[in-house]
Design an enzyme around this catalytic site. Structure first.
Site, mmCIF file in Angstrom:
data_model
loop_
_atom_site.group_PDB
_atom_site.id
_atom_site.type_symbol
_atom_site.label_atom_id
_atom_site.label_comp_id
_atom_site.label_asym_id
_atom_site.label_seq_id
_atom_site.Cartn_x
_atom_site.Cartn_y
_atom_site.Cartn_z
ATOM 1 C CE LYS A 80 -3.812 2.120 2.642
ATOM 2 N NZ LYS A 80 -4.648 2.021 3.854
ATOM 3 C CB SER A 155 -8.025 3.710 3.014
ATOM 4 O OG SER A 155 -7.170 3.100 3.956
ATOM 5 C CB SER A 179 -8.257 0.751 5.788
ATOM 6 O OG SER A 179 -9.010 1.930 5.726
HETATM 7 N N1 GLN Z 1 -12.998 4.186 6.702
HETATM 8 C C1 GLN Z 1 -12.250 4.577 7.861
HETATM 9 C C2 GLN Z 1 -11.858 6.032 7.741
HETATM 10 O O1 GLN Z 1 -12.185 6.626 6.773
HETATM 11 C C3 GLN Z 1 -11.068 3.701 8.048
HETATM 12 C C4 GLN Z 1 -9.838 4.149 7.335
HETATM 13 C C5 GLN Z 1 -8.660 3.279 7.653
HETATM 14 O O2 GLN Z 1 -8.781 2.261 8.324
HETATM 15 N N2 GLN Z 1 -7.507 3.708 7.185
HETATM 16 O O3 GLN Z 1 -11.228 6.574 8.597
#
Ligand code: GLN
Length: 481
Positions: A80, A155, A179
């Protein structure tokens, strides 16, 4: 994916050892797959063939010398793009870091390299990992390989899509509020959020430091265990990494799950849960019961406060962490007549709208006069949510829930309404706040063919147990890729 069985970590090792393929040929095969599919999926932002072939050649040399191969020898992997990689552009899917080339590797990347992995490239994600659909990337959204009109989740959408489409054998993602688990669920592959502190965050570009974790995606649970074993463990470069010994995760996988107590919190089965997802999760729980697990009903009464708590703490930490992008120290600098104007222009052009929204929210909840009402209160509620988990683990060995309230939604479906997007995190952010490990494992598909993920939480540092249950579930359900 084509009709051939997908590559697994064990399959790669066996093929290399038997000299059926070289690590270089395998990397080339994955690059040709990426050539064919990436334009459509947008899963990779940067390819790193120079580094990949150098890594592959080292493995091929070890094979020809007859050496014992390291655990991830020749395994084509994706990383990532919020995880620093020496000499390979790391953008965080942001214009702010469009040309940033880190001079060092994150500890997790360095450990993967030492374990023999081959880095194909860096994967797309929501900007600075802020999002749940991968639509916040400055470089365009990722498409879900299962259904191209749908999001892969976020994400870490690029990492999940790459593995699900057969463009990497395994991948690293990060999980701050879901994410890894949610994109795993949306793309039909397992993904593990390790315990906070299990994997070093050194070299991970910070979003919310008290919540960020690095963890793996793969096509099956055994491969998740292998990657976790390679990256876990104490690191002197990260004072929050834990000095807890790393068990042999692979050895624990086959232990029978007979007699384990699985808690099913009713708070995770309320309003907003898609009926077809609910049906699949109930079938999944019934499958675990047939394997000999004992089902125990639970209440986790602070679950309802988790979204609000998470979005206060995560944005507060983000506003502080992202202050460093000021046009002076890193990345983009936009010209301005005065210093303040330069800061303003740089941050205005460098950050996308979701990142700006979070910086503003976070700055607000930390500001004098509001700190006690929002941030401090959120910290208190976080402790209550963590207590829900520790109370539950007095009675059960693991907690089973849906990973997400719905299957993968359509591109554009939630972009106009950030609150709707945030609500998609309702089942994942609880475990994030508590710092416990959680895995999402495939739990069948809906009638429309969309994957459903079952989430398994365990106590702190119980990855071995979580993986064991996930592995038994996967084997019994035949749910792996
Ligand atoms: N969807 C969550 C957010 O927008 C989780 C994001 C993540 O785990 N990086 O913060």
């Amino acid at each position: 994916m084509s009709g051939a069985a997908p590559w697994t970590i064990a399959g790669v090792r066996a093929a290399l050892a038997a000299k059926k393929i070289s690590a270089r040929e395998l990397a080339a095969e994955f690059y040709s797959r990426i050539d064919r599919r990436n334009a459509e999926l947008n899963a990779y932002l940067t390819l790193s063939p120079e580094r990949a072939y150098a890594q592959a050649d080292r493995i091929d040399a070890a094979v020809s010398r007859g050496e014992t191969l390291p655990p991830l020898a020749g395994v084509p992997m994706a990383i990532k793009d919020v995880i620093s990689t020496r000499g390979v552009r790391t953008t965080c899917a942001s214009k702010m870091l469009e040309d940033y080339i880190p001079p060092y590797d994150a500890t997790a990347a360095e450990r993967l390299e030492r374990a023999g992995a081959v880095f194909l490239g860096k994967t797309n994600c929501d900007e600075f990992a802020m999002g749940g659909s991968n639509e916040n990337s400055a470089y365009g959204p990722v498409r879900n390989p299962v259904a191209l009109d749908r999001v892969p989740g976020g994400s870490s959408g690029g990492s999940a899509a790459a593995v699900a489409a057969g463009l990497a054998v395994a991948a690293l993602g990060t999980d701050t509020g879901g994410s890894i688990r949610q994109p795993g669920a949306f793309c039909g592959i397992p993904g593990l959020m390790p315990t906070y502190g299990r994997v070093s965050r050194y070299g991970l570009v910070a979003f919310a430091s008290s919540l960020d974790k690095i963890g793996p995606f793969a096509g099956n649970v055994a491969d998740i265990a292998a990657v976790t074993a390679a990256i876990a463990g104490h690191d002197t470069y990260d004072s929050t990494s834990a000095a807890v010994p790393v068990p042999d995760y692979a050895a624990g996988l086959e232990k029978p799950v007979q007699g384990l107590r699985i808690g099913v919190p009713e708070d995770y089965f309320g309003k907003g849960l898609d009926p077809e997802v609910q049906e699949k999760i109930h079938a999944g729980i019934a499958l675990l019961e047939r394997l000999g697990c004992r089902r125990i009903p639970l209440r986790m009464p602070h679950t309802d406060y988790a979204i609000a708590t998470y979005y206060i703490i995560a944005t507060a930490e983000a506003s502080s962490n992202l202050a460093r992008y000021d046009g002076v120290r890193y990345g983009l600098r936009a010209p301005g007549a005065t210093l303040t104007e330069m800061y303003r222009q740089t941050r205005d052009r460098g950050f996308g709208s979701e990142v700006k929204r979070r910086i503003m929210l976070g700055t607000y909840v930390l500001s004098a006069g509001y700190y006690d009402a929002y941030y401090l209160r959120a910290q208190r509620v976080r402790a209550l949510i963590a207590r829900d988990f520790s109370d539950a683990f007095e009675k059960v060995d693991a907690i089973i829930t849906p990973t997400a309230p719905t299957t993968a939604f359509r591109l554009g479906e939630k972009t106009a309404d950030p609150l709707q997007m945030y609500l998609a995190d309702v089942y994942t952010v609880t475990g994030s706040l508590a710092g416990v490990p959680g895995i999402s494992v495939p739990c069948g598909k809906t009638r429309a063919g969309l994957p459903v993920g079952l989430q398994i939480f365990g106590p702190h540092f119980s990855e071995e147990r979580v993986l064991q249950i996930a592995h038994a579930f996967e084997a019994a359900g035949g749910f792996s890729l």
